[in-house]
Design an enzyme around this catalytic site. Structure first.
Site, PDB file in Angstrom:
ATOM      1  N   TRP A 192      -6.340  -9.931   1.920  1.00  0.00           N
ATOM      2  CA  TRP A 192      -7.011  -9.118   2.742  1.00  0.00           C
ATOM      3  C   TRP A 192      -8.686  -8.494   2.088  1.00  0.00           C
ATOM      4  CZ3 TRP A 192      -8.860  -4.765  -1.237  1.00  0.00           C
ATOM      5  CH2 TRP A 192      -8.919  -3.669  -0.190  1.00  0.00           C
ATOM      6  N   GLU A 233      -3.839  -8.985   6.060  1.00  0.00           N
ATOM      7  CA  GLU A 233      -3.641  -7.440   5.992  1.00  0.00           C
ATOM      8  C   GLU A 233      -4.533  -6.419   6.878  1.00  0.00           C
ATOM      9  OE1 GLU A 233      -2.508  -6.629   1.654  1.00  0.00           O
ATOM     10  OE2 GLU A 233      -1.801  -4.639   2.945  1.00  0.00           O
ATOM     11  N   LYS A 235      -5.701  -2.537   7.867  1.00  0.00           N
ATOM     12  CA  LYS A 235      -5.692  -1.478   7.466  1.00  0.00           C
ATOM     13  C   LYS A 235      -6.760  -0.138   7.969  1.00  0.00           C
ATOM     14  CE  LYS A 235      -6.968   0.451   2.638  1.00  0.00           C
ATOM     15  NZ  LYS A 235      -7.201   0.227   1.189  1.00  0.00           N
ATOM     16  N   ASP A 267       1.520  -3.242   6.062  1.00  0.00           N
ATOM     17  CA  ASP A 267       1.233  -2.286   4.549  1.00  0.00           C
ATOM     18  C   ASP A 267       1.805  -1.168   5.234  1.00  0.00           C
ATOM     19  OD1 ASP A 267       0.261  -0.821   1.913  1.00  0.00           O
ATOM     20  OD2 ASP A 267      -0.631  -2.498   1.386  1.00  0.00           O
ATOM     21  N   HIS A 270      -1.543   1.612   5.019  1.00  0.00           N
ATOM     22  CA  HIS A 270      -1.876   0.700   5.993  1.00  0.00           C
ATOM     23  C   HIS A 270      -2.955   1.440   7.364  1.00  0.00           C
ATOM     24  CE1 HIS A 270      -3.137  -2.370   3.204  1.00  0.00           C
ATOM     25  NE2 HIS A 270      -3.776  -1.177   2.654  1.00  0.00           N
ATOM     26  N   HIS A 294       4.663  -5.539   2.527  1.00  0.00           N
ATOM     27  CA  HIS A 294       3.690  -5.068   1.348  1.00  0.00           C
ATOM     28  C   HIS A 294       4.269  -3.864   1.721  1.00  0.00           C
ATOM     29  CE1 HIS A 294       0.041  -7.120  -0.219  1.00  0.00           C
ATOM     30  NE2 HIS A 294       0.928  -7.768   0.158  1.00  0.00           N
ATOM     31  N   ASP A 302      -3.664   6.026   1.297  1.00  0.00           N
ATOM     32  CA  ASP A 302      -2.955   4.281   1.033  1.00  0.00           C
ATOM     33  C   ASP A 302      -3.436   4.896  -0.010  1.00  0.00           C
ATOM     34  OD1 ASP A 302      -2.657   2.799   1.263  1.00  0.00           O
ATOM     35  OD2 ASP A 302      -4.407   1.511   1.121  1.00  0.00           O
ATOM     36  N   ASP A 304      -0.924   4.391  -2.861  1.00  0.00           N
ATOM     37  CA  ASP A 304      -0.136   3.435  -3.377  1.00  0.00           C
ATOM     38  C   ASP A 304       0.775   4.014  -4.514  1.00  0.00           C
ATOM     39  OD1 ASP A 304      -1.134   0.276  -2.117  1.00  0.00           O
ATOM     40  OD2 ASP A 304      -2.420   1.169  -2.500  1.00  0.00           O
ATOM     41  N   ASP A 334       3.549  -3.716  -3.288  1.00  0.00           N
ATOM     42  CA  ASP A 334       2.150  -3.694  -3.542  1.00  0.00           C
ATOM     43  C   ASP A 334       1.697  -1.937  -3.918  1.00  0.00           C
ATOM     44  OD1 ASP A 334      -0.203  -3.619  -3.353  1.00  0.00           O
ATOM     45  OD2 ASP A 334      -0.890  -3.371  -1.669  1.00  0.00           O
TER      46      ASP A 334
HETATM   47  C1  RNT Z   1      -5.393  -2.775  -0.012  1.00  0.00           C
HETATM   48  C2  RNT Z   1      -4.408  -4.518   0.424  1.00  0.00           C
HETATM   49  C3  RNT Z   1      -4.137  -4.977  -0.681  1.00  0.00           C
HETATM   50  C4  RNT Z   1      -3.970  -4.584  -2.246  1.00  0.00           C
HETATM   51  C5  RNT Z   1      -3.459  -5.762  -3.157  1.00  0.00           C
HETATM   52  C6  RNT Z   1      -4.007  -5.663  -4.256  1.00  0.00           C
HETATM   53  O1  RNT Z   1      -5.027  -1.838   0.637  1.00  0.00           O
HETATM   54  O2  RNT Z   1      -2.920  -3.179   0.643  1.00  0.00           O
HETATM   55  O3  RNT Z   1      -2.932  -5.529  -0.738  1.00  0.00           O
HETATM   56  O4  RNT Z   1      -3.405  -3.871  -2.857  1.00  0.00           O
HETATM   57  O5  RNT Z   1      -4.368  -6.819  -2.497  1.00  0.00           O
HETATM   58 ZN    ZN Z   2      -1.555  -4.055   0.741  1.00  0.00          ZN
END
Ligand code: RNT
Ligand code: ZN
Length: 438
Positions: A192, A233, A235, A267, A270, A294, A302, A304, A334
């Site tokens: 990523w 990945e 986003k 993810d 994302h 993810h 986003d 997390d 993630d």
């Molecule tokens: C970031 C991505 C990525 C990270 C990790 C730490 O937006 O989701 O996957 O969260 O690599």
């Molecule tokens: Zn991610």
């Protein structure tokens, strides 16, 4: 203190649940056996708020990844991180893998830049994994580095910067290959990159051309794909890349579809804030062999947040299970929340992910498909509604019990004991050792 559930209680509740599911045509024993086959990859970065183990003096940008909160007790070095992860894993049933980021290299105090990283810098991780019967996954770290502060890495216009990150990507692939070889099966390597622009770039084209070239160079390096399984990945946006992200979802969809040398990583955080990923699974897997997921939870962006058993998570695994695609997806967590006990954050998110998979496995999907094909939408909807109030918890408890993991909220007792004995004292000491502060 939360009281433990007795074996007798677990068994009695499960027996009742089993019969209730059987009435709808679901074999709960088979669902439990299937769940036991699904590994979840635990992410090292929840344990220390994505800080990593590198020592550096320069200020660096997280590339849009941001852990907020200051709950005491985060791990301060590799030893503490592994210890915390062990504690968390002892409270989770089922098969686990462990996901390491390149910025968690252990170089014994020596300054080794990211493009010079070698498998030997992850020797401790590999030995630890072997000891605990864990398979490792890996990630290149294209952020939190002076050469990423400009906002671009693999797509940077500066040839030196771009080449540095290509070398880092190749180094990551060699490390993943070594991990895979050692564990006798593929290490899932995710790439990523944070590249993007805050405000309306005139040129969206050249960075994408450069990213394409960089990926071709990186993924063209000779690495055994039986041991290193590359993923990319995309986003939608990040902090400081609100307007433009070079590696967008569409970019990587097309890249993976045309090159076929890497898999796509989706993810859950994302996409547009109201966009979910479950509908994308069948679209992608109609054309591609596999997919990395993810598992995350965005709130308004986003963010997390720690994963919980919500509709998004359930819909995701329903799609995967209904499509018979569990063996074509790799599941990695993630998220990173620094506002609570990190061991707790790991345990909650992993157990919820497993619960969502179990809920999907406890669906009579063949029967539901048949009702839909017959046009009997009332029956389909009614069965789905019945399922919502069936005793998923009793089946889950049976899974935990059989795996020797705590049943119900009793795992919190272990978390609290660990916090008192190990994590809180860290907040008082300056350092956990292993660094130069003495
Ligand atoms: C970031 C991505 C990525 C990270 C990790 C730490 O937006 O989701 O996957 O969260 O690599
Ligand atoms: Zn991610």
């Amino acid at each position: 203190m939360f009281s433990e559930t007795s074996s007798k209680e677990v068994a009695a509740a499960y027996e009742l649940a089993r019969r209730q599911y059987a009435r709808l045509g679901v074999d709960a024993d088979a669902a439990l056996a299937a769940l036991g086959q699904v590994p979840i990859s635990l992410h090292c970065w929840q344990g220390d708020d994505v800080k990593g183990l590198e020592t550096r003096d320069e200020a660096v940008s997280g590339g849009g990844t941001l852990a907020t909160g200051n709950y005491p007790g985060a791990a301060r070095n590799g030893t503490e991180l592994r210890m915390d992860a062990e504690r968390a894993m002892s409270l989770i049933p089922g098969e686990l893998r462990f996901n390491v980021h390149a910025c968690y290299a252990e170089t014994g105090g020596e300054r080794v830049d990211r493009d010079q990283l070698k498998p030997e810098h992850f020797r401790t991780w590999m030995d630890w994994a072997k000891k605990h019967n864990l398979r490792l996954d890996f990630n290149g770290t294209f952020f939190a580095h002076p050469l990423a502060n400009g906002g671009f890495t693999l797509s940077d216009a500066d040839e030196e910067v771009r080449a540095f990150w290509v070398r880092h990507g190749i180094a990551s692939r060699m490390i993943a290959e070594a991990m895979g070889r050692e564990q006798g099966g593929p290490c899932i390597l995710n790439h990523w990159i944070p590249d993007g622009a805050k405000d309306s770039p005139i040129d969206r084209w050249a960075p994408r051309q450069r990213l394409m070239r960089s990926l071709d160079e990186m993924l063209g390096a000779p690495v055994d794909r039986a041991f290193c399984l590359d993923c990319v990945e995309g986003k939608l946006f990040g902090i400081s890349s609100e307007d433009f992200v070079v590696g967008s979802h569409e970019f990587y969809m097309n890249y993976t579809a045309s090159r076929r040398n890497a898999r796509l990583c989706l993810d859950m955080g994302h996409f547009h804030p109201t966009e979910t990923i479950h509908d994308k699974i069948s679209a992608v897997l109609s054309f591609q062999d596999g997919l990395l997921i993810h598992v995350s939870r965005g709130i308004r962006w986003d963010s997390d947040h720690v994963v919980v058993l919500n509709d998004d998570l359930r819909a995701l695994f329903q799609e995967i299970v209904r499509g018979g695609a569990l063996d074509r997806v790799n599941i990695a967590l993630d998220y990173f929340d620094a506002s609570m006990n990190r061991v707790g954050a790991w345990v909650i998110g992993t157990r919820c992910t497993q619960k969502a998979i179990l809920a999907a496995l406890l669906e009579p999907s063949a029967r539901l498909r048949e009702l839909e094909a017959r046009g009997d939408m009332a029956s389909k909807l009614a069965v789905l509604e019945e399922l919502k109030t069936l005793p998923l918890g009793a089946v889950w408890d049976q899974y935990c019990h059989a795996a020797g993991a705590p049943v119900g909220p009793a795992w919190l007792n272990a978390m609290h004991d660990y916090e008192e004995a190990v994590q809180r004292p860290r907040a008082k000491a300056k350092c956990g050792g292993g660094c130069a502060c003495g």
